[in-house]
Design a protein around this motif. Structure first.
Motif, PDB file in Angstrom:
ATOM      1  N   MET A 199     -63.808  -7.478 -33.840  1.00 56.62           N
ATOM      2  CA  MET A 199     -64.198  -8.571 -34.728  1.00 56.62           C
ATOM      3  C   MET A 199     -64.915  -8.038 -35.956  1.00 56.62           C
ATOM      4  N   ARG A 200     -65.803  -7.082 -35.737  1.00 54.02           N
ATOM      5  CA  ARG A 200     -66.586  -6.540 -36.844  1.00 54.02           C
ATOM      6  C   ARG A 200     -65.689  -5.809 -37.846  1.00 54.02           C
ATOM      7  N   SER A 201     -64.669  -5.117 -37.360  1.00 53.79           N
ATOM      8  CA  SER A 201     -63.779  -4.388 -38.268  1.00 53.79           C
ATOM      9  C   SER A 201     -63.031  -5.352 -39.187  1.00 53.79           C
ATOM     10  N   GLY A 233     -61.958 -19.306 -35.993  1.00 61.17           N
ATOM     11  CA  GLY A 233     -61.460 -18.542 -37.134  1.00 61.17           C
ATOM     12  C   GLY A 233     -62.121 -18.917 -38.444  1.00 61.17           C
ATOM     13  N   GLY A 234     -62.705 -20.099 -38.504  1.00 59.68           N
ATOM     14  CA  GLY A 234     -63.363 -20.527 -39.736  1.00 59.68           C
ATOM     15  C   GLY A 234     -64.801 -20.068 -39.863  1.00 59.68           C
ATOM     16  N   ILE A 235     -65.308 -19.371 -38.843  1.00 56.07           N
ATOM     17  CA  ILE A 235     -66.703 -18.927 -38.885  1.00 56.07           C
ATOM     18  C   ILE A 235     -66.934 -18.012 -40.088  1.00 56.07           C
ATOM     19  N   GLY A 236     -67.876 -18.390 -40.899  1.00 54.13           N
ATOM     20  CA  GLY A 236     -68.277 -17.547 -42.022  1.00 54.13           C
ATOM     21  C   GLY A 236     -67.570 -17.827 -43.329  1.00 54.13           C
ATOM     22  N   TRP A 291     -73.451  -9.989 -38.482  1.00 53.25           N
ATOM     23  CA  TRP A 291     -73.822 -11.354 -38.129  1.00 53.25           C
ATOM     24  C   TRP A 291     -72.591 -12.193 -37.790  1.00 53.25           C
ATOM     25  N   LEU A 292     -71.596 -12.136 -38.636  1.00 53.86           N
ATOM     26  CA  LEU A 292     -70.412 -12.969 -38.424  1.00 53.86           C
ATOM     27  C   LEU A 292     -69.654 -12.552 -37.172  1.00 53.86           C
ATOM     28  N   ALA A 293     -69.567 -11.254 -36.929  1.00 54.00           N
ATOM     29  CA  ALA A 293     -68.892 -10.784 -35.717  1.00 54.00           C
ATOM     30  C   ALA A 293     -69.644 -11.241 -34.471  1.00 54.00           C
ATOM     31  N   ARG A 304     -65.573  -6.806 -41.680  1.00 51.81           N
ATOM     32  CA  ARG A 304     -65.931  -5.827 -42.718  1.00 51.81           C
ATOM     33  C   ARG A 304     -64.960  -5.916 -43.889  1.00 51.81           C
ATOM     34  N   LEU A 305     -63.671  -6.006 -43.581  1.00 57.03           N
ATOM     35  CA  LEU A 305     -62.671  -6.089 -44.643  1.00 57.03           C
ATOM     36  C   LEU A 305     -62.822  -7.383 -45.429  1.00 57.03           C
ATOM     37  N   VAL A 306     -63.014  -8.491 -44.725  1.00 62.81           N
ATOM     38  CA  VAL A 306     -63.148  -9.785 -45.402  1.00 62.81           C
ATOM     39  C   VAL A 306     -64.391  -9.798 -46.284  1.00 62.81           C
ATOM     40  N   VAL A 307     -65.507  -9.337 -45.737  1.00 60.42           N
ATOM     41  CA  VAL A 307     -66.760  -9.318 -46.496  1.00 60.42           C
ATOM     42  C   VAL A 307     -66.632  -8.394 -47.701  1.00 60.42           C
TER      43      VAL A 307
END
Length: 232
Positions: free
Chosen positions: A96-98, A168-171, A199-201, A101-104
């Motif tokens: 999830m974090r990976s 999927g909409g989180i964040g 945080w989002l992950a 990271r790309l989205v952020v």
């Protein structure tokens, strides 16, 4: 074709590829500066440092340029194997974090592009279908993985889909407000990309597994471990 002619053609093609990439890179910068609805071909060519006439050698119009730029961004989000390259099998928090990271990173470095996704999708039905199809495909990957992750749970596929799409909409609203709209209240505190991704992950993990990830697996969001109802 002679060897010399082949070499000349190859050089010309390489030069053309570089010019095309230069225009696309300039388009990204203009999108981040002014947005899609205010962007003009002249803005792109000036940013790229090329003659306006050269633009039409590579793109039919502004929309075709933006469509190609946006499509390449979609491909980045679809590249699951690359995104999860260094993630161990079963390491769900890190998976999830990976992705986050790309989205952020994309929101942080190219907020105008992320704003353009919504603007261009509203104006271009073909791109809107491409974007929605890509998003749906990524959500369906999670839907299909659900029975493997929770083999003991019997839940109808349509309810799994409801859960996955909701998570999927989180964040998304936060990222839009923080990076695109530059919400002053949110930005009263500065967060690094790694902090936000963590945080989002963690929030996604809690929503999916109804439990906290291991405290030591979090880099910045450990405080989430302490958020629970009294007496529980």
């Amino acid at each position: 074709m002679t060897v010399a002619a082949k070499a000349k053609t190859k050089t010309k093609t390489k030069r053309g590829d570089l010019a095309r990439e230069k225009l696309k890179a300039a388009a990204v910068r203009v999108l981040n500066q002014t947005g899609f609805h205010q962007m003009r071909i002249k803005d792109v060519t000036q940013e790229a440092g090329v003659a306006t006439g050269l633009f039409y050698h590579y793109f039919k119009n502004l929309e075709s340029l933006v469509r190609e730029v946006m499509s390449e961004h979609i491909e980045r989000f679809e590249a699951t194997a690359d995104i999860e390259r260094d993630v161990s099998k079963g390491a769900w928090l890190e998976r999830m974090r990976s992705h986050y990271r790309l989205v952020v990173q994309t929101y942080a470095e190219e907020p105008g592009v992320m704003r353009c996704v919504q603007q261009f999708a509203a104006d271009d039905p073909a791109f809107r279908e491409h974007w929605r199809s890509s998003y749906n495909q990524r959500m369906e990957q999670l839907v299909q993985a659900f029975p493997r992750v929770f083999p003991e749970v019997e839940i109808p596929a349509d309810e799994v889909r409801l859960l996955v799409y909701a998570l999927g909409g989180i964040g998304q609203d936060f990222l839009h407000e923080y990076y695109v709209e530059q919400n002053a209240d949110l930005r009263s505190s500065e967060y690094t990309q790694d902090q936000i991704a963590d945080w989002l992950a963690a929030l996604f993990y809690r929503g999916l597994f109804a439990s906290n990830p291991a405290r030591e697996s979090l880099s910045h969001a450990q405080i989430l471990m302490d958020i629970k109802r009294g007496g529980l």
